[in-house]
Design a protein around this motif. Structure first.
Motif, short mmCIF file in Angstrom:
data_model
loop_
_atom_site.label_atom_id
_atom_site.label_comp_id
_atom_site.label_asym_id
_atom_site.label_seq_id
_atom_site.Cartn_x
_atom_site.Cartn_y
_atom_site.Cartn_z
N ALA A 1 1.02 -1.13 -0.06
CA ALA A 1 0.39 0.16 -0.21
C ALA A 1 0.99 1.16 0.34
O ALA A 1 2.62 1.31 0.46
CB ALA A 1 -1.21 -0.10 1.45
N PRO A 2 -0.02 2.64 -0.48
CA PRO A 2 1.52 3.46 -0.83
C PRO A 2 1.59 4.04 0.69
O PRO A 2 0.24 3.95 1.53
CB PRO A 2 0.40 3.92 -1.64
CG PRO A 2 -0.87 3.77 -1.15
CD PRO A 2 -0.54 2.78 -1.57
N ALA A 3 2.79 4.35 1.23
CA ALA A 3 3.03 5.39 2.88
C ALA A 3 2.15 6.77 2.71
O ALA A 3 2.44 7.49 1.46
CB ALA A 3 4.95 5.41 2.86
N ARG A 4 1.19 6.52 3.65
CA ARG A 4 0.48 7.58 3.24
C ARG A 4 -0.19 8.19 5.34
O ARG A 4 0.12 7.05 5.59
CB ARG A 4 -0.26 8.04 2.82
CG ARG A 4 -1.60 6.70 2.92
CD ARG A 4 -2.67 6.81 1.43
NE ARG A 4 -3.27 8.39 1.25
CZ ARG A 4 -3.52 8.89 0.16
NH1 ARG A 4 -3.45 8.35 -0.88
NH2 ARG A 4 -4.19 10.18 0.48
N GLY A 5 -0.47 9.12 5.14
CA GLY A 5 -0.53 9.24 7.15
C GLY A 5 -2.52 9.25 7.15
O GLY A 5 -3.14 9.29 5.80
N TYR A 6 -3.24 8.58 7.82
CA TYR A 6 -4.56 8.38 8.32
C TYR A 6 -5.10 9.26 8.73
O TYR A 6 -6.17 9.19 9.40
CB TYR A 6 -5.30 7.20 8.30
CG TYR A 6 -4.80 6.14 6.87
CD1 TYR A 6 -5.49 6.13 5.78
CD2 TYR A 6 -3.62 5.62 7.54
CE1 TYR A 6 -4.52 5.18 5.15
CE2 TYR A 6 -3.37 4.62 6.07
CZ TYR A 6 -3.84 4.13 5.11
OH TYR A 6 -3.81 3.05 3.63
#
Length: 409
Positions: free
Chosen positions: A404-409
């Motif tokens: 999954a793409p690295a990103r903040g939730y």
């Protein structure tokens, strides 16, 4: 606490916001998770679980899935290769509570996800398996099995459909191995901008198709009447106006082509509506017996008519052309392979005529379509068994990394 589990918590609690349900829905989710977590905490106290060693643990996603028995041939093949397979059925929350299927996790876990963590700890303590096979999409217990395991157990997810935008649950894929049908599944999952997990994507399956084709399509014969098959919808859509509409399209076409016959295969959970009524008034409409599978019967027809369904893969494997009916997003990339689709009633007759007049061209397109969606269409069960055996032998099947793409939730 494990960083991955913190990220999982953020992913879970932010789901209502990502799906446009608002902050109130997000807070309701947090409250529900907190209540379930507290309950699981008390139910996990003092649990003494007998251990069952096995090679493979198959976790059925529901009682209904277990009773359908669609994984029977796959399980039989695993056992025929000498593997000890145990089966566990994921029941409703009420059953999990009454059976106290929770054990206190050996490591710190997010409290809001304590329910899932304690259930994973229960499975780990009850079974000593080399491979755990999951099937329920969006079920986050595999993340906790990975986090809490102490031995060489590996989590393998069995796909039971081609992932698409029809469901939001495909955005979770935190497994060791994801046994997906083919390239189309990988293309879709790798395109998701908001997802969680990483795994090794392996092309294998599906488990519900046999390794030996039941029928072979020989193409339309101009010396006999055209034989059409209609695939009925499930109980949730039988009474929908859109479904009723394209059922009427087919009946109108049949009235205009007196030399054709139509068989209807009701959905396994459907009631056959409205085709039971149509069959009474037209002798050229017949409903197939309930016990006859699509794999067994598809090859006896010249054309299959249906709405958007995974069953088109079964039909394509039998080499039988199909015409999709109705509007909606092209989840299976049908247009990409030049396969016919009728959006409105006036398009149905030309679509059917094209299929009947150009059988070889349709076969070529079907083959390309099927190859994109199912890599091992000739030996789907064997491909699954081989992948599982490699894991139980402490190696692992070759695949493609999916993250999954690295990103903040």
């Amino acid at each position: 606490m494990d960083v991955t589990l913190r990220q999982l918590l953020d992913f879970v609690v932010s789901a209502p916001l990502r799906r446009g349900k608002g902050r109130l829905a997000a807070w309701r989710l947090r409250c529900r998770l907190a209540g379930k977590g507290l309950l699981a905490f008390f139910l996990s106290i003092g649990r003494d679980i007998p251990v069952t060693p096995c090679d493979v643990l198959l976790v059925h996603p529901s009682r209904k899935s277990y009773e359908q028995g669609r994984k029977g041939p796959f399980l039989q093949a695993l056992r025929a290769h000498g593997l000890h397979v145990e089966e566990f059925v994921e029941e409703s929350d009420a059953v999990l509570i009454s059976a106290r299927q929770f054990v206190r996790p050996a490591k710190p876990v997010p409290f809001l996800l304590y329910w899932h963590a304690a259930h994973a700890a229960f499975l780990l303590q009850r079974y000593r398996a080399k491979a755990v096979l999951s099937e329920r999409n969006g079920w986050i217990v595999p993340s906790f099995i990975k986090a809490l395991r102490t031995e060489g157990m590996r989590v393998m997810h069995l796909a039971h459909s081609v992932p698409s935008g029809q469901s939001s649950r495909y955005d979770y894929f935190d497994y060791d191995y994801y046994l997906m049908f083919g390239r189309s599944s990988y293309d879709y999952l790798s395109s998701l901008g908001e997802a969680f997990g990483e795994c090794c994507a392996v092309y294998a399956g599906p488990y519900y198709l046999t390794d030996k084709k039941e029928t072979a399509w020989h193409g339309p014969d101009n010396r006999r009447t055209p034989r059409l098959l209609f695939l009925g919808s499930g109980p949730d859509y039988e009474h929908a106006e859109s479904y009723q509409q394209y059922c009427r399209w087919v009946v109108t076409w049949l009235e205009q082509h007196q030399d054709a016959t139509l068989s209807v295969k009701p959905h396994p959970r459907g009631q056959g509506y409205p085709w039971l009524d149509y069959a009474v008034s037209c002798e050229r409409i017949a409903l197939l017996p309930a016990g006859e599978s699509l794999e067994q019967c598809a090859g006896h027809f010249d054309v299959v008519l249906c709405g958007y369904t995974n069953a088109v893969l079964d039909v394509a494997r039998a080499g039988v052309p199909f015409v999709l009916l109705g509007e909606g997003e092209d989840y299976f990339s049908v247009a990409r392979y030049g396969l016919p689709r009728s959006f409105v009633e006036s398009q149905l007759a030309p679509c059917i005529e094209n299929v009947l007049s150009e059988p070889e061209k349709m076969r070529e397109r079907l083959f390309e379509f099927l190859t994109y969606h199912i890599c091992h269409s000739e030996k789907p069960v064997e491909s699954l068994v081989d992948s599982v055996r490699e894991v139980t032998n402490a190696s692992g099947p070759a695949g493609i990394r999916l993250s999954a793409p690295a990103r903040g939730y």
